[in-house]
Design an enzyme around this catalytic site. Structure first.
Site, PDB file in Angstrom:
ATOM      1  N   ARG A 178       0.883  -1.081   0.085  1.00  0.00           N
ATOM      2  CA  ARG A 178      -0.129   0.133   0.099  1.00  0.00           C
ATOM      3  C   ARG A 178       0.884   1.360  -0.187  1.00  0.00           C
ATOM      4  NH1 ARG A 178      -0.889   2.622   5.014  1.00  0.00           N
ATOM      5  NH2 ARG A 178       0.138   1.552   6.658  1.00  0.00           N
TER       6      ARG A 178
ATOM      7  N   ILE B 148      18.229  -2.996  -2.653  1.00  0.00           N
ATOM      8  CA  ILE B 148      18.403  -3.968  -3.704  1.00  0.00           C
ATOM      9  C   ILE B 148      17.851  -3.466  -5.175  1.00  0.00           C
ATOM     10  CG2 ILE B 148      18.195  -5.832  -2.080  1.00  0.00           C
ATOM     11  CD1 ILE B 148      15.481  -6.261  -3.115  1.00  0.00           C
TER      12      ILE B 148
ATOM     13  N   HIS C 262      26.243  -6.664  -6.449  1.00  0.00           N
ATOM     14  CA  HIS C 262      25.000  -6.635  -7.431  1.00  0.00           C
ATOM     15  C   HIS C 262      24.820  -7.985  -7.757  1.00  0.00           C
ATOM     16  CE1 HIS C 262      22.471  -4.248 -10.423  1.00  0.00           C
ATOM     17  NE2 HIS C 262      21.861  -5.355 -10.042  1.00  0.00           N
TER      18      HIS C 262
END
Length: 293
Positions: free
Chosen positions: A163, A208, A258
């Protein structure tokens, strides 16, 4: 009858075997690849893409006007082995009528696993603990030594899921914050000094998504001053992060190179999807995953 002319495809890096095999089986394509695990130099990219109908690239390859000009009018399809597309000059690509394929959804589970791993690694201070074992700092069991923060009965705020709440509200109410949104003009440096100042001093911050969502100078100050407890990053700006970067001097900052999607299964699935996107686009067929421009 003259044989049909083969379509030239250029791949900017070595890719996992399933995608490579799919392209090798394509009888209507002539495939050329930059045969290295390292990024292709700009001049080699311009040379390789010249006259190509299809380009398979990675998120580290900046496909801008210069590259598109080098490709020329023959370029019809760009397939990126990534979910993010901020490395592509989308306005220029749209103007030229080039179709774009990308690889959403197939790396969701692997990236979610990495997010949880990074969150736990950071909040429970695992790199520090491992270092203490190796450097002799582990002398005995101590009630107050190496204590971190647990997830039980905590509030986890995720930017990019669920939300809609304001960023300041999420920062103020969360014990853990995970940034998982796309990089857009609206999210660039969303996590800045004002954001970190609203966070709890015991809060842990994890990114991330993309490095540019975070103002890293402001993050460094927040960590170094103790305004927030810790941070875990799988993405940075730039990538790779220079080894003398201030964030790497901090014990309360865990940085990974990464690797969100770095499982053998996921990377193979991404590679195959990128190849199938490219082939479908070249043949004028619907792509499995096309970015609508």
């Amino acid at each position: 009858m003259r044989p049909a002319r083969l379509m030239k495809v250029f791949i900017t890096r070595r890719i996992p075997p399933e995608g490579r095999a799919a392209l090798a089986r394509a009888a209507d394509c002539e495939v050329e690849q930059w045969d290295s695990d390292e990024p292709i130099p700009d001049k080699e990219l311009e040379r390789g893409v010249a006259g190509a109908q299809g380009l398979l690239c990675l998120l580290s390859d900046r496909v801008d006007k210069r590259v598109l000009d080098a490709a020329g009018a023959s370029l019809k399809v760009i397939s990126t082995l990534s979910v993010g597309v901020d490395h592509l000059a989308l306005d220029e690509i749209k103007k030229r009528g080039i179709r774009v394929g990308y690889t959403p959804d197939v790396l969701t589970d692997a990236t979610a696993e990495l997010a949880v791993s990074l969150l736990l690694t950071t909040c429970r201070r695992l790199p520090e603990a491992i270092a203490e074992v190796k450097n002799g700092g582990w002398t005995s069991w101590k009630p107050l030594w190496m204590c971190g923060y647990g997830l039980t009965q905590s509030t986890v705020g995720i930017i990019g899921l669920g939300r809609i709440v304001s960023a300041p509200q999420l920062a103020a109410e969360s014990d853990f914050i995970v940034v998982a949104c796309s990089l857009t003009p609206a999210t660039k440096e969303l996590c800045n000094k004002d954001f970190f100042q609203k966070m709890k001093k015991t809060a842990v911050f994890v990114n991330i998504s993309r490095g540019d969502v975070v103002n890293q100078d402001d993050l460094y100050q927040a960590l170094a001053s103790g305004h927030i407890a810790a941070a875990g990053l799988d993405v940075t700006t730039p990538e790779p992060l220079p080894t003398n970067h201030p964030l790497l001097t901090l014990k309360n900052c865990v940085i990974l190179p990464h690797i969100g999607s770095a499982t053998h299964r996921t990377r193979n699935t991404m590679s195959l999807l990128a190849a199938n996107n490219l082939l479908a686009g070249l043949r004028g067929e619907p792509m499995p995953s096309e970015l609508k421009l």
